[in-house]
Structure formats: C-alpha cells, structure tokens
Design a protein around this motif. Structure first.
Motif, PDB file in Angstrom:
ATOM      1  N   GLY A 387       0.827  -1.204   0.000  1.00  0.00           N
ATOM      2  CA  GLY A 387       0.000   0.000   0.000  1.00  0.00           C
ATOM      3  C   GLY A 387       0.857   1.248   0.000  1.00  0.00           C
ATOM      4  O   GLY A 387       2.004   1.244  -0.443  1.00  0.00           O
ATOM      5  N   HIS A 392      -0.700   2.772   4.914  1.00  0.00           N
ATOM      6  CA  HIS A 392      -1.006   1.357   5.115  1.00  0.00           C
ATOM      7  C   HIS A 392       0.114   0.614   5.832  1.00  0.00           C
ATOM      8  O   HIS A 392      -0.095  -0.456   6.377  1.00  0.00           O
ATOM      9  CB  HIS A 392      -1.283   0.686   3.777  1.00  0.00           C
ATOM     10  CG  HIS A 392      -2.415   1.293   3.014  1.00  0.00           C
ATOM     11  ND1 HIS A 392      -2.236   2.024   1.876  1.00  0.00           N
ATOM     12  CD2 HIS A 392      -3.745   1.304   3.259  1.00  0.00           C
ATOM     13  CE1 HIS A 392      -3.398   2.455   1.434  1.00  0.00           C
ATOM     14  NE2 HIS A 392      -4.330   2.039   2.251  1.00  0.00           N
ATOM     15  N   TYR A 393       1.332   1.170   5.759  1.00  0.00           N
ATOM     16  CA  TYR A 393       2.443   0.501   6.436  1.00  0.00           C
ATOM     17  C   TYR A 393       3.545   1.509   6.756  1.00  0.00           C
ATOM     18  O   TYR A 393       3.570   2.617   6.213  1.00  0.00           O
ATOM     19  CB  TYR A 393       3.004  -0.621   5.556  1.00  0.00           C
ATOM     20  CG  TYR A 393       3.814  -0.146   4.365  1.00  0.00           C
ATOM     21  CD1 TYR A 393       5.215  -0.157   4.406  1.00  0.00           C
ATOM     22  CD2 TYR A 393       3.201   0.301   3.205  1.00  0.00           C
ATOM     23  CE1 TYR A 393       5.966   0.270   3.321  1.00  0.00           C
ATOM     24  CE2 TYR A 393       3.939   0.724   2.115  1.00  0.00           C
ATOM     25  CZ  TYR A 393       5.319   0.716   2.175  1.00  0.00           C
ATOM     26  OH  TYR A 393       6.063   1.138   1.119  1.00  0.00           O
ATOM     27  N   ILE A 409      -6.514  -1.768   5.345  1.00  0.00           N
ATOM     28  CA  ILE A 409      -5.557  -2.467   4.485  1.00  0.00           C
ATOM     29  C   ILE A 409      -6.281  -3.515   3.653  1.00  0.00           C
ATOM     30  O   ILE A 409      -6.070  -3.631   2.455  1.00  0.00           O
ATOM     31  CB  ILE A 409      -4.456  -3.120   5.344  1.00  0.00           C
ATOM     32  CG1 ILE A 409      -3.666  -2.037   6.067  1.00  0.00           C
ATOM     33  CG2 ILE A 409      -3.547  -3.976   4.484  1.00  0.00           C
ATOM     34  CD1 ILE A 409      -2.668  -2.556   7.057  1.00  0.00           C
TER      35      ILE A 409
END
Lengths: 519, 319
Positions: A387, A392-393, A409
């Motif tokens: 992502g 997302h991370y 996610i």
C-alpha cells in the motif's frame, strides 16, 4: 363463468411468465456462455477516467480474482497509474466463483488483455487452450525486460506448457503449510507441540476430552478441518506420513499418491480422529469460513493445512473472543518412521495470461509486458503489496510493518496484493516486519519446511489426458477418500475406486507421465 | 412457445380481399401492434437468438475460433453423455427429485390455500399468508446455511436435542439417505407459501352464491370444499401441473449444488449440477451445452404430452 375464464387466463399468463423465466435459466445455459457473457461480466469494473492524454499512457484491462468482499477503491490504482504511465482498468471478480467467470469470458472471447487465473487447477484447465495458440507466448521476449528476466527459472519451468512459456507467475513460499494451534490450551494441559503424528492425535484427543478452555463443559474439538483435501488438513498430514506429493516413484515408475500405503495410513489417521470425535464431524461439508469461525470462536484447537502465515488473521479474530488466547505455529511433525517431510507447491500460486483475442500484436504485448516489468521494481511492488507508505504501512528495520487499521488495508490493498508478480527476492519489495511471536515462528518454519520439502515430480510435465479429464477423475478419488474416512467403504472399496479411476482414463495418465519421466 | 408471443395480439380470422383492406386494418389497430413490439423483441432477442448458441453442442467449440471456425463433430457430445458411466445415475437422481417435487411438494400449496381460505377474518388470513410466503424471499444460500447450522453434528440444535433425549446423533449433512428428505423439506419450507398465491386468487374468484346455495342444502365446511372450491380451481391446478412437468429436469441448480458434497454425490448429483461442473468449472463448453440441450428437449416433450392428455380429458391445457 366469464369471470372465471378471465381469472384463468390471468393465472395462466402469470404462471407462464414464471415458467419462461425458469426456462431462460437453463435453455440459455449455452447462450449465457456464448452471447450474454459480455453483459454480465462487468459488475465491479473500475473505469479509468476518460480523458485523452497526448503522451498516450498504455491502456490495460486486467481481470483478476478478489479475495475480499468489496472491490478496492481507486487509491492504489491511481498511484500505480502515475508510477507506470498507464491507464488501468481493473475487473475484480469474487474468488469463489472465479472459475465460472473465467470460463464464460473465455467462451465468449471477452477476456481482457491481462488475465489472471485462480490457481494451479485453473491453469491445468487452460492448458488445452494455451496449446491451441489462444494466448501469447512470452518466453522469447523476457530477456528484453531487465526485471522480468529476474524471475526464478526453476519456477518459470514449472509453468511451461509443452516447453514454452506463456505466463508470468505470482510467487509463493514453497512450503508454508503447517499447524496453527492454541498454545494456551496446550500449556494448560501440559502438552508440547506434537513431534510426530501419534502426538498430534494425542493432542487432538486431549483438546477434545480434557476441557482445555476450562469451562467445565465438554464443548471443544481437537482438529478443525474443512471440505478440501489439498489445502485442508489432509494433504499436509499425508505428507507427514510420507505420502509422495501428488505423484511418487515405485520401482522406477511414477504412480499417483493415492496408490501408496501411506495414503491409506493418513485416511486411517483421520478416520480415528473423526470416530473419536477429535475433529469436527461434518468436516466434509464445512466451508473454509465456517472452519475459521469454529477455530476463532474457541470450538477447536488445531487448524491444519492452510498457510501458517494465516496466524495473523486467526489471531486477530480469536483474541477478540478470548483475550487470553495464545496462538502458535508448528510444522515439524515426524511420520511413523521418524522422518520429516513436507509437500511443496511449485513456487507459484497463480499465473497471468495474455489472450490473443485482446492483445492484437506483439507491439501491444511488449507494452503490457513493460508494465509488468515495472511492477517488478521495488517501488511499484511495494505499492501494490503493502500500500501507501505512512498510510497502510511503515518501514522498520528495512521491513514493512502493516498499520493498525487492518480493515483499511484489507479494503484498499488486498485486492492488488494478490496480483504482484514474483516474490520479494526477485521484485525487491519489503519483507514483512512481524510482531506476533507465532508469525515470526511461522516464517522460520517456512524456511525449515523447504529443507525437507517433497516436490511434485509431474509439476513441469504435461499429460494430455490429465489436462482433459484429470480434474474430473480426481473427484472419484476425493469422494472415495471421504467415504473411507466416514467409514462408508473399507480398504477394498477404496481400491475398487482406484481401479475405477484407472479404467476411466487414469491408466492412460500414468502411461503418459511415465513416458515423459523416462526421458 | 411461439404461441405465447402471438397470444396478446388479436388474431384476425378473416382473409382479406385486397392489400388495401389489410393495410387499413393494420393502421386502425396500430397502437396494439406498437404495444406488442417490446414483447416480441424481448422474445426474439433473449429467447430465440440465443438458441443460435446451441450449435456448439455439435462442435468442438474453441472460443478463439468462434462458432464459425470450430470443428463440427456431429453427435459426439451426445453419445459421450449417453455412454458416460455416471449418466444413468444422474438422470435417475434428477427424476427422483422431480418425483418428490410432484408427489410431496405439489399438493402442499393447494392444501395450504384451502386451509387459509377456511380461516375467517381477513386479519388472520393476511397475517398467516404473509408469514407463509416470506421464506420465499430468502436465497437458497441462506436457507441451506440455516439448515447447516441447525443440523450439524458439531453443536447443531437438532442433534443436541436428539442427544438430550438420549437418541443417537444423526449425520444429516453427509448421509446420502438424508439428502432427499432435507431437499424436499427445504423446498416446502421456502416455496409452499408462495405457491398458494395463485390458488388463493383462483379461490377468490369463486361465486359466493355457490357456497350460499350449498349451505342452504345443508353442506358442511368439508362438503363445500370438496364440491365447490376444489372443482372451481381444478383448471388452475392442471395448468400449474403442466407447467411443473415442463420443468421436469429443472430442480433449482443452486439449491442442490449447495447441498451437494463428496459424501452424498451418488444421490445428489443432478443434470444441472453436472452441467455446471462440466461446463463452467471445467470449461467443456460443447459437452455441457449438449446436456442442457438434451434437458430442454425432454422438458418440451413432457409439456406437449401432458398438455395433449389434459385436452383429451376435456380440460383447457396451457395452449
């Protein structure tokens, strides 16, 4: 009287239209395959904005299976288009019915330029069409693309058809299957992770009979399995028993796994487990969703066969119900002879094809391959797999750590995640940064598994009879296996079904594989 | 079914002397023809044109080559069907389920409608009717899932009750001998109420004077049902019966497919599920088209036969 006949006419008309609606369903079985496929084929298409750009980004239509319930929003797609100078149209279809969609689009000649299959089985079914020349061969072109040519040759080899390469593969660890179990239950009963198949059965028994959840009721089961012999518990346990992976060698000749005595041993194992009540009784009719629910709702303690990496999602749902639950993974279970073994997949879980009906010429094919070449750069691969960084991370120790909002996610990234070509070794994307001890353990076990891995000797071979009816014939064996476990047939009955398999084409498959094997 | 497309249009019985008279007639009824057009188009586009696709039953259809480019193989797929070892079994399964439908399910809406009709008070009548036909709006997936939860051996309520009363637990889901009862119970549960609608409509059209006269003659409730209600809806019953016969090999694919598993395949595999597995899941387009074709022809023959019989017996039939 007049009134009556009018009512009659009305009711007749009403009933007639019902009939016709009914007829439509099956009279048109043929037509839905030939004529209406196009119109029904686009429920979840995400259309690219229709503006013309002078530089001319490559327009690509992509069809792929979706493992979540919702079509992902355009966020990742828009980033992806920017990075790769493309205009992408993603057609997501639910994975559950993907074969159906694939076949009907195929029959109507409406496959898009980029067609993802679903798994190895759908790949085998497509082989006939591939041999027929309905898809582009890409083997000779790969060397022109610096990133695509990094793909692992041994895995590419497993995806060849008649020695030619038509597909790009989506890489997966060779052997990621094992047990996910309730460590808190095992600790409470003073049990260690099972070292061999006997201990495994003992653990299933203890989980069933010794009230591991401590509620004073006998309401737990050992093993939770589902209606799936390959990706459920059966094949994994059978590899522990020493059954070869799909095909094995006897006296220098190949024979299918179900003709080996170890296969019968595995069936006996499950028969014992089921008869004793150490596994869910209706496993032959239990879907994956139901099985997962049973596990996460504390009804069972051993989940065998799926990817051990699934511990993340199982853990997430289990601790919602039981905050004190501890999950762990395990895979080194020795067979009766004390030997370790794990079956391996051929290194991919899905492939991509390029239909000639949609890709007009080689120039267009090269443009599309250029997109996939870009997909194998770390930047693009990370975007699709993990992502957007920061959303997302995050990156920690050079690894990707998924954000806390798992639902986000799943909604926005998962759809694209399952379509990334290659694996982190080849496309340079981040490995995952794990916090959950069970997951870290799983990653270690995945590497351990490969050391004792048993490959399928027929993975790169091609038997015409198998391509034509292998899947259909396998049903005979699958049914017989369940019947044996449920005690409806005995060993003689099972062997009769094996003979049945042979007489209906199996013998020819054995012959064809052996002809190739000798070469 | 061509008759149906023609049905709404008045059939002029006269033979016209000249073209101009015909034109005049056409012009005078122009709105009728305009109104007819959408219906005719519907049948041409969605019912007749797709039949072109049936051609692939006689070919080795290859999508890339299309219908024009694929090889002709004559009756190959039909002969494969008839020689397939499973075929007889599948046909028998289909016929048995159909038989259950006719013998057990078919009379139930009639009985239900008669019972509902005997209820006095519109409120009760309406409430019960609504309650009865609500299940129809649930998809088979839901119906089957509900039964799964109820009868599973791992804590299903039915089995828990059996165990509580000291009986042995029953493997409803995987035992072949329980497949047919489960099937028909689910059909009744979902469809019986819905099936009453047409009968209730027919009953509503009966002249109340007939009942009054019967009561004057001293007929009780049951007598009235037997001598007035039943004969009055006989035509409807026969019509629906013929239509039911027409769908002889058509048993609701989704329902059976959901109940089907490795353990009950020998009794549960029917033509519809076989077509699905062979055609859509395994991509044998020509073969599955041939099976579908066979099924439709059987249905057509059955309807025509039953219709003829009913006409011979002095009933109206469906056409």
């Amino acid at each position: 009287m007049k009134k009556k006949s009018f009512t009659m006419l009305l009711t007749a008309l009403l009933a007639f239209s019902t009939l016709l609606a009914g007829c439509g369903g099956n009279n048109n079985q043929a037509s839905s395959e030939t004529a209406s496929g196009e119109s029904t084929a686009k429920p979840v298409e995400t259309e690219a904005p229709k503006e013309e750009v002078k530089a001319g980004p490559t327009e690509i239509k992509i069809m792929l299976p979706l493992n979540t319930t919702e079509t992902p929003p355009d966020r990742i797609k828009i980033e992806l288009e920017k990075l790769t100078n493309t205009k992408l149209t993603y057609q997501f279809y639910p994975a559950d019915t993907y074969e159906e969609k694939l076949n009907s689009s195929f029959a109507t000649g409406s496959l898009p330029q980029v067609t993802y299959l679903k798994n190895q089985t759908t790949f085998i079914q497509m082989k006939d069409a591939i041999k027929d020349g309905q898809f582009w061969e890409i083997g000779p072109l790969l060397s022109e693309f610096p990133n695509l040519s990094k793909l692992k040759p041994e895995i590419l080899n497993n995806t060849k058809v008649d020695g030619k390469l038509y597909t790009l593969y989506i890489g997966r660890p060779l052997a990621r299957q094992g047990i996910i179990y309730r460590k808190d239950w095992a600790d409470k009963l003073g049990l260690k992770a099972p070292a061999n198949v006997d201990e495994l059965l003992a653990m299933a028994k203890a989980f069933t009979e010794q009230d591991p959840d401590g509620n004073g009721k006998k309401d737990t089961t050992g093993i939770i399995d589902r209606n799936e012999l390959t990706y459920g518990a059966f094949k994994t346990v059978s590899s522990w028993f020493g059954t070869p992976n799909t095909w094995g060698e006897v006296d220098g000749k190949l024979a299918p796994d179900f003709t080996f005595p170890q296969y019968i041993d595995t069936m006996d194992f499950f028969k014992k487990a089921r008869d004793g009540g150490y596994m869910n009784q209706d496993f032959a009719a239990t879907s994956k969703t139901d099985a997962v629910n049973m596990f996460t709702s504390g009804k069972g303690g051993l989940y065998i066969g799926g990817s051990m990496q699934d511990i993340d999602s199982l853990n997430k749902d289990t601790i919602k119900n039981f905050p004190d639950a501890v999950l762990d993974t395990h895979s080194m279970v020795a067979g009766p002879g004390g030997k370790f073994a794990q079956w391996m997949i051929p290194g991919y879980n899905n492939v991509v094809l390029f239909p000639k009906s949609a890709v007009k010429d080689e120039a267009e094919l090269k443009k599309i391959l250029a997109f996939f070449d870009q997909m194998m750069t770390p930047e693009v691969a990370n975007l699709m797999y993990w992502g957007v960084e920061g959303v997302h991370y995050t990156v920690e120790d050079g690894k990707a750590k998924p954000g806390d909002d798992k639902e986000l996610i799943e909604r926005e990234v998962k759809g694209f995640k399952d379509s990334v070509i290659g694996e982190y070794e080849t496309n340079g994307m981040y490995q995952s940064y794990n916090v959950l001890p069970g997951r870290i353990h799983a990653e270690e076990l995945v590497l351990e598994n490969v050391k004792v891995g048993v490959p399928d000797p027929t993975a790169a071979m091609d038997s015409p009879t198998y391509t034509e009816k292998g899947v259909e014939l396998q049903q005979i064996i699958t049914d017989a296996t369940y019947k044996y476990i449920y005690g409806q047939i005995d060993k003689a009955g099972f062997e009769k079904e094996v003979e049945n398999w042979k007489s209906r084409g199996g013998a020819k498959i054995i012959e064809e594989y052996n002809a190739l094997y000798k070469k | 079914m061509q008759e149906l497309t023609a049905q709404p249009a008045p059939q002029p019985k006269r033979i016209y002397k000249s073209n101009s008279e015909l034109k005049k007639r056409l012009w005078r009824n122009k709105w009728l023809y305009v109104m007819l057009t959408p219906g005719v188009l519907y049948f041409i586009i969605f019912k007749y044109l797709p039949m072109y696709g049936l051609i692939i039953a006689f070919q080795d259809y290859k999508p890339y080559q299309g219908i024009t480019g694929s090889d002709w193989v004559g009756m190959k797929h039909f002969s494969r069907l008839f020689t397939e070892p499973d075929f007889l079994n599948i046909l028998v399964n289909t016929l048995i389920l159909f038989g259950l439908n006719i013998l057990i399910y078919f009379p139930i809406p009639i009985i239900l409608a008669l019972m509902l009709n005997e209820l006095r008070g519109t409120f009760f009548k309406r409430t019960f009717q609504t309650l009865f036909y609500l299940p129809h709006f649930m998809s088979w997936v839901i119906v089957v899932s509900i039964s799964f939860v109820m009868v599973t051996m791992d804590g299903g309520i039915v089995n828990e009750l059996l165990a509580y009363f000291g009986f042995e637990k029953i493997n409803f889901l995987l035992n072949p001998s329980w497949f047919r009862p489960m099937y028909i119970i689910q059909v009744i549960w979902r469809e019986a109420g819905w099936g009453t609608i047409i009968y209730l409509a027919a009953i509503a059209a009966i002249d109340p004077g007939l009942y009054e006269a019967a009561r004057m003659d001293g007929a009780g409730r049951l007598r009235q049902v037997w001598h007035i209600t039943l004969p009055a809806i006989r035509g409807v019953i026969i019509t629906l019966f013929i239509l039911k016969i027409g769908s002889v090999l058509d048993l609701g694919f989704e329902h059976v497919y959901l109940l089907l598993n490795s353990m009950n395949r020998e009794v549960a595999e029917i033509i519809d599920t076989y077509v699905y597995t062979a055609g859509l899941r395994q991509g044998q387009f020509s073969y599955s088209t041939a099976i579908g074709f066979f099924k439709s022809i059987v249905g057509l023959i059955m309807v025509m036969t039953v219709n003829k019989i009913s006409k011979k017996m002095g009933e109206e039939g469906v056409y």
